[in-house]
Design a protein around this motif. Structure first.
Motif, PDB file in Angstrom:
ATOM      1  N   ASN A  59       0.775  -1.257  -0.011  1.00 21.08           N
ATOM      2  CA  ASN A  59       0.188   0.113   0.030  1.00 21.08           C
ATOM      3  C   ASN A  59       0.848   1.300   0.090  1.00 21.08           C
ATOM      4  O   ASN A  59       1.152   1.570   1.181  1.00 21.08           O
ATOM      5  N   ASP A  60       1.246   1.967  -1.016  1.00 18.90           N
ATOM      6  CA  ASP A  60       2.053   2.903  -1.402  1.00 18.90           C
ATOM      7  C   ASP A  60       1.226   4.060  -1.559  1.00 18.90           C
ATOM      8  O   ASP A  60       0.919   4.504  -2.721  1.00 18.90           O
ATOM      9  N   ALA A  61       0.570   4.754  -0.558  1.00 21.06           N
ATOM     10  CA  ALA A  61      -0.355   5.881  -0.718  1.00 21.06           C
ATOM     11  C   ALA A  61       0.319   6.902  -1.340  1.00 21.06           C
ATOM     12  O   ALA A  61      -0.236   7.876  -1.588  1.00 21.06           O
ATOM     13  N   PRO A  65      -1.146   6.581  -8.520  1.00 22.58           N
ATOM     14  CA  PRO A  65      -2.477   5.684  -8.386  1.00 22.58           C
ATOM     15  C   PRO A  65      -2.379   4.644  -8.920  1.00 22.58           C
ATOM     16  O   PRO A  65      -2.574   3.304  -8.234  1.00 22.58           O
ATOM     17  N   GLU A  67      -0.001   2.244  -9.154  1.00 19.48           N
ATOM     18  CA  GLU A  67       1.011   1.360  -8.264  1.00 19.48           C
ATOM     19  C   GLU A  67       0.679   1.392  -6.969  1.00 19.48           C
ATOM     20  O   GLU A  67       1.549   0.820  -6.034  1.00 19.48           O
ATOM     21  N   VAL A  68      -0.466   1.715  -6.403  1.00 18.33           N
ATOM     22  CA  VAL A  68      -0.774   1.808  -4.841  1.00 18.33           C
ATOM     23  C   VAL A  68      -0.759   0.669  -4.266  1.00 18.33           C
ATOM     24  O   VAL A  68       0.174   0.349  -3.066  1.00 18.33           O
ATOM     25  N   HIS A  69      -0.862  -0.479  -5.053  1.00 23.90           N
ATOM     26  CA  HIS A  69      -1.047  -1.934  -4.247  1.00 23.90           C
ATOM     27  C   HIS A  69      -0.029  -2.930  -5.067  1.00 23.90           C
ATOM     28  O   HIS A  69      -0.229  -4.037  -4.874  1.00 23.90           O
TER      29      HIS A  69
END
Length: 190
Positions: A59-61, A65, A67-69
Motif C-alpha cells: 500500500n504505497d499511498a 495511483p 502502483e498503490v497496491h
C-alpha cells in the motif's frame, strides 16, 4: 544498529533518542545501515532485483495511483530507502548550517530502471558516499538548536533529522529479507 523500538512504541521521541548521539555516531550508523542492506542481498542474483514478491500488505499511498497496491521489488526498495537517506542527510545539513527547512529535498531513481544486482550495490554505495559527504559539510559547530517540526515525529534538530532517514530504512529491512527469502525459493542458489 540503533534500536528505534523506544521511538516506535512511544516511550521516547526522536529528539530524545538523538540527544545522546553525535555526528560521529551518524557516520557509524550510516555504515551499519548500508552494510546491513549489503549483507541482506549478499547472494542476490539479477532475477531477485526484479522479482515481484507476494505482499498482500502492499500500500504505497504516496506513489503513482496505478502502483498503490503493487508489491515492491528489491530494486524498488533500494532506490526508495537510499532516496530517503539522502533526503534526510540533505535536510540535516540545512539545519546543521543554522537554516530553516523549506520543502523537501528528494530525488529517487525510477525503480523500473533498476534491474541488476550491480545497480543496487552501486546505488547503496553511492548513497553511503553522498550521506557521509553531507555530514562532512556540517560546520565544525553545527547549529543543533535549530529545529524543524516533522508532522509525524515532532521537533528534530540536525541529528534527529538525519536519524529519521535511518529509522525509515530500518522499517524496510524486514521487507528486504522477505523478498530475498521468497526469491531464493524461486531462484535456488547453487
Amino acid at each position: 544498529m540503533l534500536d528505534f523500538s523506544s521511538v516506535k512504541n512511544g516511550s521516547k521521541t526522536f529528539a530524545e533518542l538523538a540527544a545522546s548521539l553525535t555526528k560521529a555516531d551518524l557516520y557509524r550508523l550510516t555504515d551499519e545501515m548500508v552494510d546491513t542492506m549489503q549483507e541482506i542481498i549478499a547472494d542476490a542474483v539479477d532475477a531477485d532485483v526484479v522479482f515481484v514478491p507476494d505482499d498482500p500488505q502492499a500500500n504505497d499511498a504516496f506513489g503513482k495511483p496505478e502502483e498503490v497496491h503493487l508489491p515492491w521489488t528489491l530494486g524498488h526498495i533500494i532506490v526508495h530507502t537510499t532516496a530517503s537517506s539522502e533526503e534526510a542527510a540533505a535536510l540535516a545539513l540545512v539545519l546543521a548550517r543554522g537554516l530553516l527547512i523549506e520543502g523537501r529535498s528528494r530525488y529517487e531513481v525510477y525503480w523500473k530502471t533498476v534491474t541488476s544486482v550491480a545497480q543496487i550495490r552501486q546505488r547503496l554505495e553511492e548513497s553511503r558516499r553522498m550521506c557521509k559527504a553531507m555530514l562532512n559539510a556540517w560546520p565544525d559547530e553545527p547549529h543543533l538548536d535549530v529545529t524543524f517540526t516533522h508532522s509525524r515525529v515532532g521537533e528534530l534538530n540536525a541529528i534527529g533529522r538525519f536519524l529519521f532517514g535511518l529509522s525509515h530504512n530500518t522499517d524496510h529491512l524486514g521487507q528486504l529479507r522477505e523478498i530475498m527469502r521468497q526469491s531464493r525459493e524461486l531462484h535456488p542458489r547453487t
